[in-house]
Motif scaffolding. Structure first.
Motif, PDB file in Angstrom:
ATOM      1  N   MET A   1       0.958  -1.179   0.043  1.00  0.00           N
ATOM      2  CA  MET A   1       0.201   0.088   0.018  1.00  0.00           C
ATOM      3  C   MET A   1       0.807   1.333  -0.099  1.00  0.00           C
ATOM      4  O   MET A   1       1.782   1.590   0.829  1.00  0.00           O
ATOM      5  CB  MET A   1      -0.901   0.211   1.306  1.00  0.00           C
ATOM      6  N   HIS A   2       0.692   1.998  -1.182  1.00  0.00           N
ATOM      7  CA  HIS A   2       1.431   3.280  -1.108  1.00  0.00           C
ATOM      8  C   HIS A   2       0.854   4.472  -0.227  1.00  0.00           C
ATOM      9  O   HIS A   2      -0.295   4.592   0.048  1.00  0.00           O
ATOM     10  CB  HIS A   2       1.675   3.533  -2.538  1.00  0.00           C
ATOM     11  N   ASP A   3       1.801   5.423   0.326  1.00  0.00           N
ATOM     12  CA  ASP A   3       1.327   6.533   0.602  1.00  0.00           C
ATOM     13  C   ASP A   3       0.830   7.710  -0.460  1.00  0.00           C
ATOM     14  O   ASP A   3       0.991   7.455  -1.460  1.00  0.00           O
ATOM     15  CB  ASP A   3       2.395   7.303   1.377  1.00  0.00           C
ATOM     16  N   LYS A   4       0.346   8.737  -0.324  1.00  0.00           N
ATOM     17  CA  LYS A   4      -0.188   9.603  -1.308  1.00  0.00           C
ATOM     18  C   LYS A   4       1.129   9.979  -2.234  1.00  0.00           C
ATOM     19  O   LYS A   4       2.223  10.561  -1.455  1.00  0.00           O
ATOM     20  CB  LYS A   4      -0.694  10.743  -0.454  1.00  0.00           C
ATOM     21  N   LYS A   5       1.165  10.075  -3.318  1.00  0.00           N
ATOM     22  CA  LYS A   5       1.922  10.484  -4.257  1.00  0.00           C
ATOM     23  C   LYS A   5       1.974  12.077  -4.446  1.00  0.00           C
ATOM     24  O   LYS A   5       0.979  12.752  -4.450  1.00  0.00           O
ATOM     25  CB  LYS A   5       1.479  10.090  -5.686  1.00  0.00           C
ATOM     26  N   THR A   6       3.118  12.761  -4.066  1.00  0.00           N
ATOM     27  CA  THR A   6       3.386  13.959  -4.200  1.00  0.00           C
ATOM     28  C   THR A   6       4.289  14.516  -5.358  1.00  0.00           C
ATOM     29  O   THR A   6       3.985  15.641  -5.677  1.00  0.00           O
ATOM     30  CB  THR A   6       4.055  14.473  -2.986  1.00  0.00           C
ATOM     31  N   GLY A   7       5.137  13.594  -5.816  1.00  0.00           N
ATOM     32  CA  GLY A   7       5.932  14.170  -6.792  1.00  0.00           C
ATOM     33  C   GLY A   7       6.647  13.221  -7.668  1.00  0.00           C
ATOM     34  O   GLY A   7       6.535  12.055  -7.724  1.00  0.00           O
ATOM     35  N   THR A   8       7.773  13.813  -8.395  1.00  0.00           N
ATOM     36  CA  THR A   8       8.270  12.974  -9.344  1.00  0.00           C
ATOM     37  C   THR A   8       9.938  13.367  -9.662  1.00  0.00           C
ATOM     38  O   THR A   8      10.174  14.405  -9.278  1.00  0.00           O
ATOM     39  CB  THR A   8       7.674  13.508 -10.894  1.00  0.00           C
ATOM     40  N   ILE A   9      10.480  12.112  -9.648  1.00  0.00           N
ATOM     41  CA  ILE A   9      12.001  12.479  -9.594  1.00  0.00           C
ATOM     42  C   ILE A   9      12.331  13.292 -10.776  1.00  0.00           C
ATOM     43  O   ILE A   9      12.254  12.975 -11.990  1.00  0.00           O
ATOM     44  CB  ILE A   9      12.828  11.326  -9.409  1.00  0.00           C
ATOM     45  N   TYR A  10      13.365  14.350 -10.441  1.00  0.00           N
ATOM     46  CA  TYR A  10      13.686  15.283 -11.480  1.00  0.00           C
ATOM     47  C   TYR A  10      15.353  14.962 -11.783  1.00  0.00           C
ATOM     48  O   TYR A  10      15.679  15.045 -12.888  1.00  0.00           O
ATOM     49  CB  TYR A  10      13.719  16.658 -11.053  1.00  0.00           C
ATOM     50  N   LYS A  11      15.954  14.694 -10.741  1.00  0.00           N
ATOM     51  CA  LYS A  11      17.232  14.336 -10.735  1.00  0.00           C
ATOM     52  C   LYS A  11      17.929  13.485  -9.750  1.00  0.00           C
ATOM     53  O   LYS A  11      17.267  13.412  -8.596  1.00  0.00           O
ATOM     54  CB  LYS A  11      18.169  15.592 -10.641  1.00  0.00           C
ATOM     55  N   VAL A  12      19.037  12.546 -10.144  1.00  0.00           N
ATOM     56  CA  VAL A  12      19.624  11.526  -9.073  1.00  0.00           C
ATOM     57  C   VAL A  12      20.864  11.744  -9.062  1.00  0.00           C
ATOM     58  O   VAL A  12      21.717  11.891 -10.049  1.00  0.00           O
ATOM     59  CB  VAL A  12      19.284  10.042  -9.519  1.00  0.00           C
ATOM     60  N   ALA A  13      21.479  11.970  -7.892  1.00  0.00           N
ATOM     61  CA  ALA A  13      23.046  12.312  -7.546  1.00  0.00           C
ATOM     62  C   ALA A  13      23.357  11.664  -6.309  1.00  0.00           C
ATOM     63  O   ALA A  13      23.488  12.110  -5.278  1.00  0.00           O
ATOM     64  CB  ALA A  13      23.397  13.646  -7.373  1.00  0.00           C
ATOM     65  N   GLY A  14      23.499  10.083  -6.505  1.00  0.00           N
ATOM     66  CA  GLY A  14      24.019   9.406  -5.640  1.00  0.00           C
ATOM     67  C   GLY A  14      22.783   9.087  -4.386  1.00  0.00           C
ATOM     68  O   GLY A  14      21.794   8.987  -4.880  1.00  0.00           O
ATOM     69  N   PRO A  15      23.054   9.746  -3.255  1.00  0.00           N
ATOM     70  CA  PRO A  15      22.133   9.553  -2.090  1.00  0.00           C
ATOM     71  C   PRO A  15      21.079  10.796  -2.087  1.00  0.00           C
ATOM     72  O   PRO A  15      20.059  10.652  -1.587  1.00  0.00           O
ATOM     73  CB  PRO A  15      22.800   9.611  -1.037  1.00  0.00           C
ATOM     74  N   LEU A  16      21.497  11.710  -3.009  1.00  0.00           N
ATOM     75  CA  LEU A  16      20.508  12.960  -3.121  1.00  0.00           C
ATOM     76  C   LEU A  16      19.739  12.737  -4.216  1.00  0.00           C
ATOM     77  O   LEU A  16      19.980  12.483  -5.440  1.00  0.00           O
ATOM     78  CB  LEU A  16      21.461  14.172  -3.048  1.00  0.00           C
ATOM     79  N   ILE A  17      18.515  12.861  -4.162  1.00  0.00           N
ATOM     80  CA  ILE A  17      17.432  12.991  -5.260  1.00  0.00           C
ATOM     81  C   ILE A  17      16.658  14.325  -5.097  1.00  0.00           C
ATOM     82  O   ILE A  17      16.306  14.806  -4.178  1.00  0.00           O
ATOM     83  CB  ILE A  17      16.460  11.878  -4.813  1.00  0.00           C
ATOM     84  N   VAL A  18      16.554  14.840  -6.355  1.00  0.00           N
ATOM     85  CA  VAL A  18      15.686  15.944  -6.632  1.00  0.00           C
ATOM     86  C   VAL A  18      14.176  15.797  -7.070  1.00  0.00           C
ATOM     87  O   VAL A  18      14.251  15.169  -8.174  1.00  0.00           O
ATOM     88  CB  VAL A  18      16.447  17.266  -7.074  1.00  0.00           C
ATOM     89  N   ALA A  19      13.323  16.111  -6.220  1.00  0.00           N
ATOM     90  CA  ALA A  19      11.869  15.741  -7.068  1.00  0.00           C
ATOM     91  C   ALA A  19      11.265  17.369  -7.037  1.00  0.00           C
ATOM     92  O   ALA A  19      11.287  18.173  -6.494  1.00  0.00           O
ATOM     93  CB  ALA A  19      11.336  14.927  -6.104  1.00  0.00           C
ATOM     94  N   THR A  20      10.240  17.223  -8.297  1.00  0.00           N
ATOM     95  CA  THR A  20       9.464  18.541  -8.342  1.00  0.00           C
ATOM     96  C   THR A  20       8.087  18.098  -8.147  1.00  0.00           C
ATOM     97  O   THR A  20       7.586  16.852  -7.868  1.00  0.00           O
ATOM     98  CB  THR A  20       9.430  18.475 -10.099  1.00  0.00           C
ATOM     99  N   GLY A  21       7.151  19.058  -8.148  1.00  0.00           N
ATOM    100  CA  GLY A  21       5.662  18.997  -7.571  1.00  0.00           C
ATOM    101  C   GLY A  21       5.593  18.449  -6.024  1.00  0.00           C
ATOM    102  O   GLY A  21       4.801  17.799  -5.718  1.00  0.00           O
ATOM    103  N   MET A  22       6.550  19.299  -5.370  1.00  0.00           N
ATOM    104  CA  MET A  22       6.514  19.121  -3.827  1.00  0.00           C
ATOM    105  C   MET A  22       6.112  19.899  -3.080  1.00  0.00           C
ATOM    106  O   MET A  22       6.830  20.537  -1.967  1.00  0.00           O
ATOM    107  CB  MET A  22       8.061  18.537  -3.378  1.00  0.00           C
ATOM    108  N   ARG A  23       5.109  20.937  -3.518  1.00  0.00           N
ATOM    109  CA  ARG A  23       4.915  21.931  -2.840  1.00  0.00           C
ATOM    110  C   ARG A  23       3.949  21.746  -1.352  1.00  0.00           C
ATOM    111  O   ARG A  23       4.217  22.423  -0.616  1.00  0.00           O
ATOM    112  CB  ARG A  23       3.754  22.843  -3.746  1.00  0.00           C
ATOM    113  N   ASP A  24       3.332  20.663  -1.264  1.00  0.00           N
ATOM    114  CA  ASP A  24       2.656  20.378  -0.079  1.00  0.00           C
ATOM    115  C   ASP A  24       3.275  19.622   0.848  1.00  0.00           C
ATOM    116  O   ASP A  24       2.726  19.040   2.011  1.00  0.00           O
ATOM    117  CB  ASP A  24       1.306  19.637  -0.594  1.00  0.00           C
ATOM    118  N   VAL A  25       4.791  19.410   0.943  1.00  0.00           N
ATOM    119  CA  VAL A  25       5.484  18.882   2.041  1.00  0.00           C
ATOM    120  C   VAL A  25       6.433  19.885   2.922  1.00  0.00           C
ATOM    121  O   VAL A  25       6.328  20.934   2.591  1.00  0.00           O
ATOM    122  CB  VAL A  25       6.593  17.801   1.357  1.00  0.00           C
TER     123      VAL A  25
END
Length: 593
Positions: free
Chosen positions: A1-25
């Motif tokens: 069971m997934h939690d609510k979807k909020t965003g989409t991955i934009y960039k992956v740099a090792g352990p750092l991930i940048v996601a867009t569509g994250m205004r509600d967090v």
């Protein structure tokens, strides 16, 4: 069971991930990354973009994959079942993960942090009808023979105790019902959750005034630490940091030990995991694990989890402190933690500070160490608890002028500086008495003087003076040779050698020498200084220096540390009598040999 979807991955740099569509967090919210459900935490927000540090391996994750929101910050679970646990940096139980996935931790694995099936015998302490406030004890659970957990009213809840359970219950069963002033009924479980980056509240901090006895002579006598104190152990590779920390974990006078292997080598953590369950705890007579929590986040585990492991450990320590316990948190090492900060800071493209560390390094270190201390806990009984924090620092090349060491030194009050030179001379613990210091020594010296030996403070001052004199005389010897020294100065060097070899040097692997109680420490120092004072008097009276340094009693002084505690009193009395007899012979012109 997934939690609510909020965003989409934009960039992956090792352990750092940048996601867009994250205004509600929000900052420090936990998210689940991709369909693999990797655990991550939001560490930066810019518009609708969020930077997420992921606590698992991100190999194979790419742009366009979803990010799911949990709506909660990174939290730890606090309840019976913590003690004897072995966790990773975000409190996932490694033993349970091993049962599910074997030797390697599967990505996205989701197991309960604490066992929800096991039943504990809850013994009520409060009474129905009592007015309770946060921190009041509702009941107790004997978690291990060494630790009784006190189940407390959670923060933010107060009112009248309407109902209280007695008997066996799981940590998620309701064990109490509290009616607040608005008439709302709060159902209380044994399980509490707490955000790791938020310090747990207390009534007030108090000045630490009792020593945390470690049984390590160099520490207790020369550089003591208080219960609720903060200390650091910097030292180069191979100088014995890990062994000193293991000794503190085994022998320190603390009710609860939280040991964090933060970014250290896996084989060192393996030694801890194998050794601790077999160790005999002198406080309880049981296995040391019966009052220990281990957090294993070794150098081959995800770097971002290192950063969280320190906060996980200190939050667990605060939980036991709130019960009125004296907890000790041992972090090995904060340098590896700082390296994790540096890596994440670099991936965030922040402006680097000195040696590439982030500009906020000092602030983050202070946030960790300042959560230690002695406090009056919440609750009406005003119980006292304490968290003592001891962090190892591994400066590259042993250079303590580097940023992590310097930032740590500005915060801590005890500095046990390890020396590679002493370590190469096989002098352990390799704590350099010329560099180290304790800002608690005056207050704790008064405690030892009142409770252990009335001469404690004066003896310690003389020992430090003699060691300082030895360093100065050695400089003279290097210039003009040993023969140029007076007999009085030679005697000073001989006494300093006795202090170094027969008192400060300690064998952690020898059962009779690994721990020395304070009373025995005081008498060992008294024996060495007693010989020194009598030797000085004998020299003034015209005795031969050769006879003084060939006395048979020096052999007894060398054997002191190997004398078992249960035979110590008789041995000390015999040593004193032998010393008197030999000095009487020397003064009368006889041969002490």
């Amino acid at each position: 069971m997934h939690d609510k979807k909020t965003g989409t991955i934009y960039k992956v740099a090792g352990p750092l991930i940048v996601a867009t569509g994250m205004r509600d967090v929000h900052m420090h919210d936990v998210v689940r990354v991709s369909e693999k459900q990797l655990i991550g935490e939001i560490i930066e927000l810019r518009g609708d973009k969020a930077s997420i540090q992921v606590y698992e391996d991100t190999a194979g994750i790419g742009p366009g994959e979803p990010v799911y929101m949990t709506g909660e910050p990174l939290t730890v679970e606090l309840a019976p079942g913590l003690i004897e646990g072995i966790y990773d940096g975000i409190e996932r139980p490694l033993t349970e993960i091993y049962k599910v996935s074997g030797d390697r931790i599967s990505r996205g694995i989701d197991v309960p942090k604490l066992d929800r099936e096991k039943k504990w015998d809850f013994v009520p302490y409060a009474r129905v009808g009592d007015e309770v406030i946060p921190g009041d004890i509702l009941g107790t659970v004997d978690e291990t023979p060494a630790v009784t957990q006190r189940i407390m009213v959670p923060n933010g809840i107060s009112g009248k105790l309407e109902w209280l359970y007695s008997g066996n219950a799981t940590i998620v069963d309701t064990i109490a019902k509290i009616k607040d002033k608005k008439g709302k009924i709060h159902e209380i479980q044994m399980l509490q959750k707490w955000p790791v980056r938020v310090r747990r509240p207390y009534q007030k901090k108090v000045i630490p005034d009792a020593p945390m006895v470690t049984g390590q002579r160099n520490i207790d006598t020369l550089f003591p630490i208080a219960k609720g104190g903060i200390a650091c152990i910097p030292g180069p590779f191979g100088s014995g940091k890990t062994v000193v920390q293991h000794q503190l974990a085994k022998w320190a006078d603390a009710d609860i030990i939280i040991y964090i292997g933060c970014g250290e080598r896996g084989n060192e953590m393996t030694d801890v995991l194998k050794e601790f369950p077999e160790l005999h705890d002198p406080r309880t007579g049981l296995s040391l694990m019966k009052r220990t929590v281990l957090i294993a986040n070794t150098s081959d585990m995800p770097v971002a989890a290192r950063e969280a492991s320190i906060y996980t450990g200190i939050t667990i320590a605060e939980y036991f402190r709130d019960m009125g316990y004296k907890a000790a948190i041992i972090a090995d090492s904060t340098s590896r933690w700082a390296e994790a900060l540096r890596e994440m800071s670099g991936r965030l493209e922040e402006m680097p500070g000195e040696e590439g560390y982030p500009a906020y390094l000092s602030t983050r270190l202070a946030e960790f160490y300042e959560r230690a201390g002695a406090v009056i806990c919440n609750g009406k009984d005003n119980r006292e608890g304490a968290v003592t924090a001891i962090g190892a620092v591994s400066p590259p090349g042993g250079d303590t002028s580097e940023p992590v060491s310097q930032a740590t030194l500005r915060i801590v009050k005890v500095f046990w500086g390890l020396s590679a030179e002493l370590a190469y001379q096989r002098h352990f613990p390799a704590i350099d008495w010329l560099k180290s210091y304790s800002l608690y020594d005056q207050k704790l010296g008064n405690y030892f003087t009142e409770n252990i030996d009335e001469n404690w403070s004066s003896q310690v001052a003389e020992v430090k003076f003699l060691l300082q004199q030895e360093a100065e005389l050695n400089e003279i010897v290097r210039l003009v040779g040993f023969d140029a020294l007076s007999e009085k100065d030679r005697l000073t060097l001989d006494c300093a050698r006795l202090i170094r070899e027969d008192f400060l040097q300690q064998d952690s692997f020898r059962e009779v020498d690994t721990y020395t109680p304070p009373k025995k420490q005081a008498q060992m120092v008294a024996a060495i200084l007693g010989w020194y004072h009598r030797s000085r008097d004998a020299l003034r009276a015209g005795a031969e220096y050769r006879k003084i340094i060939n006395m048979g009693v020096l052999g007894m002084i060398a054997r002191m540390k190997y004398e078992p505690d249960n035979k110590w009193d008789g041995f000390y009395e015999e040593l004193d009598q032998e010393m008197r007899r030999e000095f009487a012979e020397i003064r009368s012109g006889g041969d002490a040999a």
